[in-house]
Design a protein around this motif. Structure first.
Motif, PDB file in Angstrom:
ATOM      1  N   ALA A  39       0.829  -1.203   0.000  1.00  0.00           N
ATOM      2  CA  ALA A  39       0.000   0.000   0.000  1.00  0.00           C
ATOM      3  C   ALA A  39       0.865   1.256   0.000  1.00  0.00           C
ATOM      4  N   ALA A  40       1.953   1.220   0.750  1.00  0.00           N
ATOM      5  CA  ALA A  40       2.870   2.366   0.785  1.00  0.00           C
ATOM      6  C   ALA A  40       3.493   2.607  -0.589  1.00  0.00           C
ATOM      7  N   LEU A  41       3.926   1.535  -1.231  1.00  0.00           N
ATOM      8  CA  LEU A  41       4.511   1.645  -2.569  1.00  0.00           C
ATOM      9  C   LEU A  41       3.495   2.195  -3.574  1.00  0.00           C
ATOM     10  N   ALA A  42       2.275   1.703  -3.490  1.00  0.00           N
ATOM     11  CA  ALA A  42       1.226   2.170  -4.396  1.00  0.00           C
ATOM     12  C   ALA A  42       0.941   3.653  -4.173  1.00  0.00           C
ATOM     13  N   SER A  43       0.948   4.091  -2.929  1.00  0.00           N
ATOM     14  CA  SER A  43       0.700   5.504  -2.623  1.00  0.00           C
ATOM     15  C   SER A  43       1.792   6.391  -3.206  1.00  0.00           C
ATOM     16  N   VAL A  44       3.042   5.943  -3.119  1.00  0.00           N
ATOM     17  CA  VAL A  44       4.144   6.715  -3.700  1.00  0.00           C
ATOM     18  C   VAL A  44       3.981   6.814  -5.215  1.00  0.00           C
ATOM     19  N   MET A  45       3.608   5.710  -5.845  1.00  0.00           N
ATOM     20  CA  MET A  45       3.431   5.715  -7.292  1.00  0.00           C
ATOM     21  C   MET A  45       2.342   6.705  -7.719  1.00  0.00           C
ATOM     22  N   VAL A  46       1.231   6.716  -7.024  1.00  0.00           N
ATOM     23  CA  VAL A  46       0.136   7.637  -7.367  1.00  0.00           C
ATOM     24  C   VAL A  46       0.561   9.083  -7.098  1.00  0.00           C
TER      25      VAL A  46
END
Length: 213
Positions: A39-46
């Motif tokens: 979830a943290a990685l996905a948030s950074v990507m967005v």
């Protein structure tokens, strides 16, 4: 996460953008398969997608290929989720969590990266002496973030500008301090096998850099 909630998170039709972001988060995360890390990685990507002016993850990762390498470097986890059927995903707790992580990021849900724009995995420890961020200067802001037990590498640096001034009736060239900083990157979180970073505020102010570049 219960089996019921996990299944529900991946049961609705999966869009191409959700699948792509889920696969990137799954591929970039450690094999610990923690939802919070994905979830943290996905948030950074967005966050990076929006900051760089892209409207989709596909456009972002197609144009800025150096930000996340999993689309092109043969990452097995990325390929597995991209090829998986929706039933396969529902049967796999880690892949279901990756989908949930992608949807969480797209909907502006909990950001486990705490506002990060960058991240590093185990290579920051194994390649510490030669790591680009370490050479630039890193600072661990909270011991909890330091999942690899690495040391700060920051050193105070002073930036100057050359100006002309009238001194004693004569025009002389002198150096004036613009500002100073002690590190370039500061940690925001340590989740699973990933340390998350943002630029240090002093460095951004002194260099007038953009937070996402």
């Amino acid at each position: 996460m219960t089996e019921v909630s996990r299944s529900a998170s991946a049961s609705s039709a999966l869009s191409s953008e959700e699948r792509l972001l889920a696969a990137i988060a799954y591929g970039e995360s450690s094999t610990r398969d923690l939802y919070e890390e994905m979830a943290a990685l996905a948030s950074v990507m967005v966050r990076q997608m929006k900051a760089r002016g892209y409207s989709t993850i596909d456009a972002f990762t197609s144009k800025d290929k150096n930000f996340s390498f999993v689309r092109a470097d043969g990452n097995a986890r990325y390929a597995k989720l991209m090829k998986a059927t929706e039933k396969d995903i529902e049967k796999s707790p880690p892949m279901s969590d990756a989908v949930k992580a992608a949807r969480n990021a797209f909907s502006g849900g909990v950001d486990f990266s705490n506002g990060a724009y960058f991240w590093d995995g185990a290579d920051i420890k194994s390649n510490y002496k030669h790591h680009a961020k370490v050479k630039s200067g890193i600072h661990i802001t909270d011991p909890v973030h330091n999942i690899y037990g690495i040391s700060d590498s920051g050193k105070t640096k002073i930036l100057y500008k050359t100006v002309k001034k009238k001194v004693g009736g004569q025009v002389k060239t002198v150096r004036e301090e613009v500002g100073r900083y002690s590190w370039v990157y500061e940690s925001t979180a340590g989740v699973g096998g990933t340390i998350f970073w943002r630029y240090g505020r002093d460095w951004v102010t002194v260099t007038r850099a953009k937070e996402y570049r």
